[in-house]
Design a protein around this motif. Structure first.
Motif, short mmCIF file in Angstrom:
data_model
loop_
_atom_site.label_atom_id
_atom_site.label_comp_id
_atom_site.label_asym_id
_atom_site.label_seq_id
_atom_site.Cartn_x
_atom_site.Cartn_y
_atom_site.Cartn_z
N ASP A 44 -32.77 1.74 9.30
CA ASP A 44 -33.12 2.76 10.31
C ASP A 44 -34.11 2.17 11.31
O ASP A 44 -33.99 2.36 12.52
CB ASP A 44 -33.81 3.97 9.66
N MET A 45 -35.07 1.45 10.75
CA MET A 45 -36.12 0.89 11.62
C MET A 45 -35.55 -0.16 12.57
O MET A 45 -35.88 -0.18 13.75
CB MET A 45 -37.20 0.20 10.78
N VAL A 46 -34.68 -1.02 12.02
CA VAL A 46 -34.11 -2.07 12.87
C VAL A 46 -33.31 -1.42 14.01
O VAL A 46 -33.42 -1.82 15.17
CB VAL A 46 -33.21 -3.03 12.05
N ALA A 47 -32.54 -0.38 13.67
CA ALA A 47 -31.75 0.30 14.71
C ALA A 47 -32.69 0.92 15.75
O ALA A 47 -32.39 0.90 16.95
CB ALA A 47 -30.87 1.37 14.07
N LEU A 48 -33.84 1.41 15.31
CA LEU A 48 -34.79 1.99 16.27
C LEU A 48 -35.44 0.90 17.13
O LEU A 48 -35.67 1.09 18.32
CB LEU A 48 -35.86 2.79 15.56
N TYR A 49 -35.73 -0.24 16.52
CA TYR A 49 -36.29 -1.35 17.30
C TYR A 49 -35.32 -1.71 18.43
O TYR A 49 -35.71 -1.89 19.58
CB TYR A 49 -36.52 -2.59 16.42
N LEU A 50 -34.03 -1.81 18.07
CA LEU A 50 -33.03 -2.17 19.09
C LEU A 50 -32.94 -1.08 20.16
O LEU A 50 -32.83 -1.36 21.35
CB LEU A 50 -31.64 -2.35 18.45
N SER A 51 -33.03 0.18 19.72
CA SER A 51 -32.92 1.29 20.67
C SER A 51 -34.07 1.33 21.65
O SER A 51 -33.97 1.92 22.72
CB SER A 51 -32.86 2.63 19.93
N CYS A 52 -35.19 0.72 21.25
CA CYS A 52 -36.33 0.67 22.18
C CYS A 52 -36.25 -0.57 23.07
O CYS A 52 -37.20 -0.88 23.77
CB CYS A 52 -37.64 0.68 21.40
N ILE A 81 -27.67 -5.97 9.37
CA ILE A 81 -27.98 -6.91 8.27
C ILE A 81 -27.96 -8.35 8.79
O ILE A 81 -28.82 -9.16 8.43
CB ILE A 81 -27.00 -6.68 7.09
N ASP A 82 -27.00 -8.64 9.67
CA ASP A 82 -26.95 -10.00 10.25
C ASP A 82 -28.21 -10.31 11.05
O ASP A 82 -28.72 -11.43 11.00
CB ASP A 82 -25.73 -10.14 11.18
N GLY A 98 -33.20 -13.24 11.45
CA GLY A 98 -34.66 -13.11 11.57
C GLY A 98 -35.37 -13.76 10.39
O GLY A 98 -36.39 -14.45 10.55
N LYS A 99 -34.79 -13.59 9.21
CA LYS A 99 -35.40 -14.17 8.00
C LYS A 99 -35.45 -15.69 8.11
O LYS A 99 -36.48 -16.31 7.84
CB LYS A 99 -34.56 -13.75 6.78
N LYS A 100 -34.35 -16.26 8.55
CA LYS A 100 -34.26 -17.71 8.68
C LYS A 100 -35.33 -18.22 9.65
O LYS A 100 -36.05 -19.18 9.36
CB LYS A 100 -32.87 -18.04 9.21
N LYS A 101 -35.42 -17.56 10.78
CA LYS A 101 -36.39 -18.00 11.79
C LYS A 101 -37.82 -17.80 11.30
O LYS A 101 -38.67 -18.68 11.46
CB LYS A 101 -36.19 -17.20 13.07
N ALA A 102 -38.10 -16.62 10.73
CA ALA A 102 -39.47 -16.32 10.30
C ALA A 102 -39.90 -17.30 9.20
O ALA A 102 -41.04 -17.79 9.21
CB ALA A 102 -39.56 -14.88 9.81
#
Ligand code: TYM
Length: 337
Positions: A69-77, A310-311, A316-320
């Protein structure tokens, strides 16, 4: 793929507890679209912070759903996932590792003075977790791991940022310039959105009175009704003037207006000079509802595609992990570990 696209890093994070609010939005999220133009941005879903003081067993599905939900909201912003890093804190082991190392450079007295700790622990002395006390050190680790130059937060987090700066300076003094000293970015307006019916306190996800808080995923009719019922001030003549001491209700609404319309408070005061509160509130309501409708439209379309979200997190995980491990290694080396 793992190169930093811009020189300076901006880091920010939100806990995946409850639903995000207009306070989160005006305090930080509304500036993300702009910040990513200038900085290499790291957007963290701070799920380790969200564990704090729950002390209860958590439902697995519930927490992973909230993260998406949060990731979708981040994108929506407006966050562009291709050129920035969106990641989940608990998936990056370096955060907890640096947290422990930094705790050796932070004092009990400093943590005891944190306003948020004092407020949250004042109601009950019995079930205060150690995590509630040490939480700002984990936040410092989040920030310092990425050689962050700027951190976008609302005013309530400023003290934690100052602590991160102190820890970094202390460490650098002993071991050379290992950490970049982060600077705090606070929106000129909207940095402290207050509860709609009680403008003496902060708008919060967990307020018992739901009418105090606008959630980004609230039904639009509910948003309108919450704003309509929001407290204005009972002075006469009723004027739309910014004066947080004497007119906390109207001042709060003016701050929200200003951060959404990207106009200064004085411009808005002038615009509503001869207007009644009701007309000001009506226009504010249109502004808030337009913005929230736009966010929701995007949100529901992003949220449908779980594989895509999820992708993004895998990337993001790889980069972080890549960036933070490099920096953690410098700290290990400095400490002769
Ligand atoms: P959190 O989840 O409480 O809030 C996320 C962001 O929203 C801002 N905010 C507000 N701003 C204005 N008015 C309000 N009423 C309001 N309510 C919330 C907060 O200031 C914050 O910027 N510890 C952090 C999460 C975190 C973090 C980090 C932030 C973890 N690591 C590293 C920055 C950098 C927190 O609990 O935020």
């Amino acid at each position: 793929m793992l190169e930093l696209k811009k020189k300076s890093v901006m880091f920010t994070g939100i806990q995946p507890t409850g639903s995000l609010t207009l306070g989160n939005y005006c305090g930080t999220m509304c500036s993300w679209g702009n910040l990513q133009k200038y900085y290499q941005c790291f957007f963290c879903v701070a799920d380790l912070h969200a564990l704090m003081s729950t002390g209860k067993k958590r439902a697995k599905y519930h927490s992973s759903k909230k993260i998406l939900d949060m990731v979708a909201l981040y994108l929506s912003c407006g966050v562009d996932p291709e050129n920035n890093v969106i990641f989940v804190q608990s998936q990056i082991h370096t955060h907890s590792q640096l947290y422990w190392l930094l705790s050796n450079f932070c004092y009990f007295g400093e943590l005891s003075r944190m306003t948020q700790f004092k407020q949250k622990s004042k109601h009950s002395q019995v079930d205060i977790n150690l995590s509630l006390f040490c939480y700002p050190v984990l936040m410092a680790a989040d920030i310092l791991l990425y050689q962050t130059s700027y951190v976008s937060v609302g005013l309530d987090q400023k003290q934690h940022l100052e602590l991160a700066q102190n820890i970094a300076r202390r460490f650098n003094k002993l071991y050379g310039g290992i950490f970049t000293i982060p600077r705090v970015l606070i929106n000129p307006t909207g940095f402290r959105v207050m509860a709609l019916q009680d403008p003496q306190k902060k708008m919060s996800k967990s307020d018992a009175n739901v009418n105090n808080t606008i959630f980004l995923l609230d039904d639009i009719n509910i948003v309108r009704s919450k704003l309509k019922r929001s407290l204005t001030d009972s002075d006469f003549p009723a004027q739309v003037i910014y004066d947080p001491q004497r007119k906390p209700g109207v001042s709060n609404l003016l701050s929200i207006f200003s951060s959404l319309a990207e106009k200064t408070i004085s411009q808005i005061e002038l615009e509503f000079k001869d207007h009644q509160y009701s007309s000001f509130k009506q226009q504010l309501s249109d502004l808030v509802c337009d913005r929230i409708s736009m966010i929701q439209k995007l949100y529901f379309s992003f949220r449908k595609d779980e594989d895509y979200l999820i992708d993004i997190l895998k990337f993001g995980k790889k980069k972080a992990i890549h960036y933070s491990t490099e920096n953690l290694y410098k700290v290990f080396k400095a400490l002769d570990l």
